[in-house]
Design a protein around this motif. Structure first.
Motif, short mmCIF file in Angstrom:
data_model
loop_
_atom_site.label_atom_id
_atom_site.label_comp_id
_atom_site.label_asym_id
_atom_site.label_seq_id
_atom_site.Cartn_x
_atom_site.Cartn_y
_atom_site.Cartn_z
N TYR B 50 0.86 -1.17 0.00
CA TYR B 50 0.00 0.00 0.00
C TYR B 50 0.90 1.23 0.00
CZ TYR B 50 -4.73 1.74 0.95
OH TYR B 50 -5.99 2.31 0.86
N ARG B 230 -17.11 3.80 7.44
CA ARG B 230 -17.85 4.89 6.82
C ARG B 230 -19.14 5.31 7.47
NH1 ARG B 230 -16.46 6.92 2.53
NH2 ARG B 230 -14.61 5.95 1.85
N ARG B 272 -19.34 -2.89 -0.61
CA ARG B 272 -19.21 -3.97 0.37
C ARG B 272 -20.50 -4.77 0.44
NH1 ARG B 272 -15.25 -3.04 4.45
NH2 ARG B 272 -15.88 -4.97 5.45
N CYS B 413 -1.03 6.99 6.95
CA CYS B 413 -2.28 6.67 6.24
C CYS B 413 -2.88 7.90 5.56
CB CYS B 413 -3.27 6.09 7.24
SG CYS B 413 -4.88 5.79 6.53
N LEU B 415 -5.92 8.46 4.60
CA LEU B 415 -7.28 8.83 4.98
C LEU B 415 -7.37 9.56 6.31
CD1 LEU B 415 -9.32 5.72 3.91
CD2 LEU B 415 -10.12 8.06 3.67
N GLN B 457 -11.49 -0.41 15.07
CA GLN B 457 -12.77 -0.93 15.57
C GLN B 457 -13.31 -0.12 16.74
OE1 GLN B 457 -11.55 -5.01 16.29
NE2 GLN B 457 -11.49 -5.48 14.11
C1 HEM Z 1 -2.24 2.51 5.57
C2 HEM Z 1 -3.09 2.02 6.43
C3 HEM Z 1 -4.54 1.67 6.15
C4 HEM Z 1 -5.40 2.12 5.20
C5 HEM Z 1 -5.16 3.10 4.09
C6 HEM Z 1 -6.67 1.46 5.46
C7 HEM Z 1 -7.82 1.64 4.73
C8 HEM Z 1 -9.05 1.22 5.16
C9 HEM Z 1 -10.26 1.61 4.55
C10 HEM Z 1 -10.38 2.49 3.37
C11 HEM Z 1 -11.27 1.04 5.25
C12 HEM Z 1 -12.74 1.18 4.95
C13 HEM Z 1 -13.11 -0.07 4.39
C14 HEM Z 1 -14.19 -0.22 3.41
O1 HEM Z 1 -15.20 0.45 3.33
O2 HEM Z 1 -13.97 -1.16 2.65
C15 HEM Z 1 -10.69 0.27 6.29
C16 HEM Z 1 -11.40 -0.45 7.22
C17 HEM Z 1 -10.82 -1.32 8.10
N1 HEM Z 1 -9.50 -1.66 8.11
FE1 HEM Z 1 -8.02 -0.52 7.32
N2 HEM Z 1 -6.53 0.65 6.51
C18 HEM Z 1 -5.26 0.75 6.97
C19 HEM Z 1 -4.73 0.07 8.04
C20 HEM Z 1 -5.42 -0.94 8.70
C21 HEM Z 1 -4.88 -1.73 9.76
C22 HEM Z 1 -3.64 -1.44 10.55
C23 HEM Z 1 -5.79 -2.74 9.99
C24 HEM Z 1 -5.64 -4.04 10.72
C25 HEM Z 1 -5.36 -5.11 9.84
C26 HEM Z 1 -6.95 -2.42 9.28
C27 HEM Z 1 -8.13 -3.12 9.43
C28 HEM Z 1 -9.32 -2.57 9.09
C29 HEM Z 1 -10.58 -2.84 9.76
C30 HEM Z 1 -10.80 -3.81 10.90
C31 HEM Z 1 -11.52 -2.01 9.14
C32 HEM Z 1 -12.95 -1.76 9.57
C33 HEM Z 1 -13.93 -2.81 9.50
C34 HEM Z 1 -14.60 -2.99 8.19
O3 HEM Z 1 -15.34 -2.14 7.68
O4 HEM Z 1 -14.44 -4.08 7.66
N3 HEM Z 1 -6.69 -1.36 8.46
N4 HEM Z 1 -9.33 0.39 6.20
#
Ligand code: HEM
Ligand code: SF4
Lengths: 103, 582
Positions: B50, B230, B272, B413, B415, B457
């Motif tokens: 990423y 979101r 989604r 990040c 966002l 979360q």
């Molecule tokens: C550069 C860092 C990151 C970016 C740009 C990023 C981006 C995003 C985005 C855009 C979403 C919204 C998801 C959607 O609507 O599909 C999201 C949700 C999520 N991401 Fe990340 N993320 C990052 C780091 C992480 C990390 C550290 C984790 C742990 C593996 C993580 C786990 C999750 C979880 C648990 C959600 C929310 C639950 C969900 O809607 O499924 N992300 N992330």
């Protein structure tokens, strides 16, 4: 010359010709009576929705929140910068931006 | 009209990206044609890379997907060595130093400052050691999560680990499922504690009993369409299906194909599966699955064990897996607290040694960003507990340390709106020194997410913090929205956002005041979550009561306007140029 404009990474930024130019998390002063009742909306930009161009002005619709009154929503078209000869210049961050309603 | 991303995906996506990636790595970052950068950066995600945010051009976050958080003996050392050698960039983090690994809320590992030219060497090393970044990001099957101690946990109803392994083998690199409309997050849990957090995943398998041919069998109930992002959090919906362990793969593949064919490819914000379930309803999902995507008769749902769930519930036993717990085989697993999930590379290597010495060498990662050393015999426990590294990564931490979860934030990040991990460390330290929880409570969960994507979360914590902005004395400062009373369990509840836009330096004071009101006004033995549930939003808002204290926040300004918030010369003009190819 055509300009490639895109919203990428879940609305995190606007790409102009494959370069990251405008990003979320800024505060914008908006003249946007449709969004909230403040004289000037003090908008935290949270997500870009779409990007377009009107003449040489690059515009975007954004999701955000007015931190003065708490209202959230998606704006109409807000100017974010200009393209001239393929070069993009971002609008001054302090500028008051007038929202253009969709015709 | 399909989106740009869909167009790029239809040209090149999935496994084939790898060859291109390696070619670019060989030829150098600049060999990516100027007018194809957006497309390639989007595609690289499928292989776990990423592009870091603006100001850090040419550096990548690399995510390693460890199914169910399982790191087999030796794998943690591999991660530590890679972090030490490759995850070093131009920025030094004042708390965590130069090289570190992040354990994430989906039981994966993230490294930062990765250079494209190093990717082939890193992949080679990962793969030699049975690790992979494949599908760690991008629009496909993401890392499969579950109860990290599957197969070992004395509380388990069914061993989900073989099921997870089978799903991982079937759906990683599977061309039929490699290009989905959006990410696809799957959880498979076999224990009765709810620690797989199925409710917040796109697809959840949860332990359940079913009478089949006169006999009670253990298998899984199926839920679909959960997720937090979101401002549209959803709990996975019960689609009234029970499935035997042998058929999980068929049902999971059927649902993933249903999503592939029916998800919205024209609007990524609506893509989604949670939105498809909103639109269709659970019954139509079930009917379509039955009619078009599986070739056997689906069972109706079985008897679940949700009333026994404790994980992240905000009450009762085992809200997390920290501490010493029994394994089935008579040995123990020892959950260690990793504050905000980040561990220095040296500590990673040290922990790998410790796991070797006292356990089997295996470690596992939880969804609370913690690490678990498994297979520790009773007579080795004391020696393990005496190891110096356990002073920092404690099995019995302060509740505020233990309860802290934070996402990546403005450090890397795109966002994010605010700084997160370091801030949460500062908060936890201050709260530990200054706030007294009622004595009967050993847990208090505070989750900080930098934006509404909700990677930390926040909606399932006692106190949810989410990045915002506000003005203080006229100047823009980083701020947080405060939500209260979220948690999972039999009846999950998302936090209610009660106080908006608290300047970041007033948040510790706000939490102190909140805890004080709670301690004064709670009923005997009442949990924080129950306390929140019986108050209305105005009352809760009054309890929050933001206040300046001796906590000082060095990152009040727009940390996104820096190239790296902790750099001495942090302005965008001082941003490093993309790494030279060597
Ligand atoms: C550069 C860092 C990151 C970016 C740009 C990023 C981006 C995003 C985005 C855009 C979403 C919204 C998801 C959607 O609507 O599909 C999201 C949700 C999520 N991401 Fe990340 N993320 C990052 C780091 C992480 C990390 C550290 C984790 C742990 C593996 C993580 C786990 C999750 C979880 C648990 C959600 C929310 C639950 C969900 O809607 O499924 N992300 N992330
Ligand atoms: S919650 Fe937002 S700020 Fe935090 S890592 Fe996820 S996308 Fe980035």
């Amino acid at each position: 010359m055509t300009t490639r404009l895109r919203v990428l990474d879940d609305g995190a930024w606007i790409s102009v010709n494959d370069a990251r130019e405008v990003r979320v998390s800024e505060l914008w002063r908006l003249d946007a009576p449709d969004l909230c009742e403040c004289t000037l909306t003090d908008l935290v930009v949270e997500n870009f929705q779409t990007v377009g161009v009107d003449g040489s002005t690059v515009e975007a619709r954004v999701y955000g929140q007015c931190i003065a009154c708490g209202e959230t929503g998606i704006t109409d078209w807000v100017p974010i910068g200009r393209v001239r000869g393929g070069e993009f210049t971002e609008l001054d961050r302090g500028a008051v931006r007038r929202v253009r309603r969709e015709a | 009209m399909p989106t740009d991303v869909e167009n790029w995906k239809s040209e090149v996506y999935g496994n084939e990206i790898r060859d291109h990636l390696f070619e670019f790595a060989e030829q150098g970052f600049d060999s990516i044609p100027d007018d194809e950068r957006d497309a390639w950066f989007e595609r690289f995600k499928w292989w776990g890379l990423y592009h870091q945010r603006n100001g850090q051009e040419g550096y990548f976050m690399m995510r390693i997907g460890t199914p169910n958080g399982v790191l087999e003996p030796g794998q943690l050392r591999t991660v530590g060595e890679i972090a030490d050698e490759y995850a070093r960039g131009p920025g030094t983090n004042p708390i965590f130093g130069d090289a570190y690994a992040d354990f994430t809320t989906r039981q994966s590992i993230q490294l930062h400052w990765i250079e494209l030219s190093d990717v082939p060497a890193i992949f080679e090393k990962l793969e030699e050691n049975g690790l992979s970044t494949q599908q760690a990001c991008g629009d496909s099957w993401r890392n499969i999560v579950g109860n990290p101690v599957a197969g070992k946990d004395a509380q388990e109803v069914i061993d989900a680990w073989p099921v997870i392994r089978e799903l991982n083998e079937t759906f990683k690199g599977n061309d039929d499922h490699s290009n989905l409309p959006r990410k696809w997050k799957v959880s498979v849990t076999g224990s009765a504690d709810g620690s797989g957090q199925g409710d917040i995943n796109d697809l959840a398998f949860e332990p359940a009993y079913k009478e089949v041919d006169g006999e009670e069998v253990v298998g899984f109930n199926v839920r679909v369409g959960g997720g937090l992002s979101r401002n549209e959090p959803r709990l996975a919906r019960d689609i009234d299906v029970w499935v035997s362990p042998e058929r999980v793969s068929d049902v999971a593949g059927g649902l993933s194909a249903l999503f592939r064919d029916n998800g919205d490819r024209e609007d990524r914000y609506n893509a989604r599966i949670k939105f498809l379930v909103d639109e269709w309803g659970a019954e139509k999902v079930r009917d379509t699955l039955q009619e078009e995507y599986v070739d056997f008769e689906l069972h109706t749902a079985g008897r679940d064990v949700r009333e026994e769930y404790t994980y992240n519930t905000g009450a009762g036993e085992r809200n997390d897996l920290v501490g010493i717990h029994d394994q089935k085989d008579g040995t123990n697993f020892v959950g260690l607290n990793v504050l905000v999930g980040r561990m220095g590379a040296e500590d990673v290597l040290e922990l790998a040694d410790v796991a070797d010495e006292y356990g089997s060498g295996e470690v596992r990662l939880s969804q609370r960003q913690n690490v678990i050393v498994t297979d520790v015999p009773d007579d080795e426990l004391d020696n393990l507990l005496d190891e110096p590294i356990l002073e920092h990564y404690s099995p019995s931490p302060s509740p505020f340390m233990r309860g802290s979860v934070a996402c990546t934030g403005t450090e890397y990040c795109s966002l994010s709106i605010v700084e997160t991990k370091n801030r949460q460390v500062r908060y936890a330290r201050w709260l530990k020194e200054n706030v007294e929880l009622p004595e009967d409570l050993d847990q208090f969960h505070i989750h900080l997410s930098g934006c509404t994507a909700s990677c930390a979360q926040p909606q399932i914590a006692d106190v949810s913090l989410r990045g915002m902005k506000t003005r203080k004395d006229g100047d823009p400062v980083e701020a947080l929205d405060v939500g209260l009373g979220g948690g999972l369990g039999e009846n999950p509840q998302f936090a209610r956002w009660v106080t908006q836009r608290v300047p970041v330096d007033e948040v510790p004071g706000a939490i102190a005041n909140l805890v004080e009101s709670f301690a004064d006004e709670r009923d005997e033995g009442e949990s924080f979550r129950a306390f929140v549930a019986r108050h209305d939003e105005d009352e809760l808002d009054a309890f929050v009561d933001p206040e300046e204290t001796d906590y000082e926040d060095p990152m009040m300004h727009n940390t996104k306007r820096t190239w790296y918030p902790y750099a001495e010369n942090d302005s965008m003009e001082d941003a490093p140029s993309p790494p030279a190819d060597d």
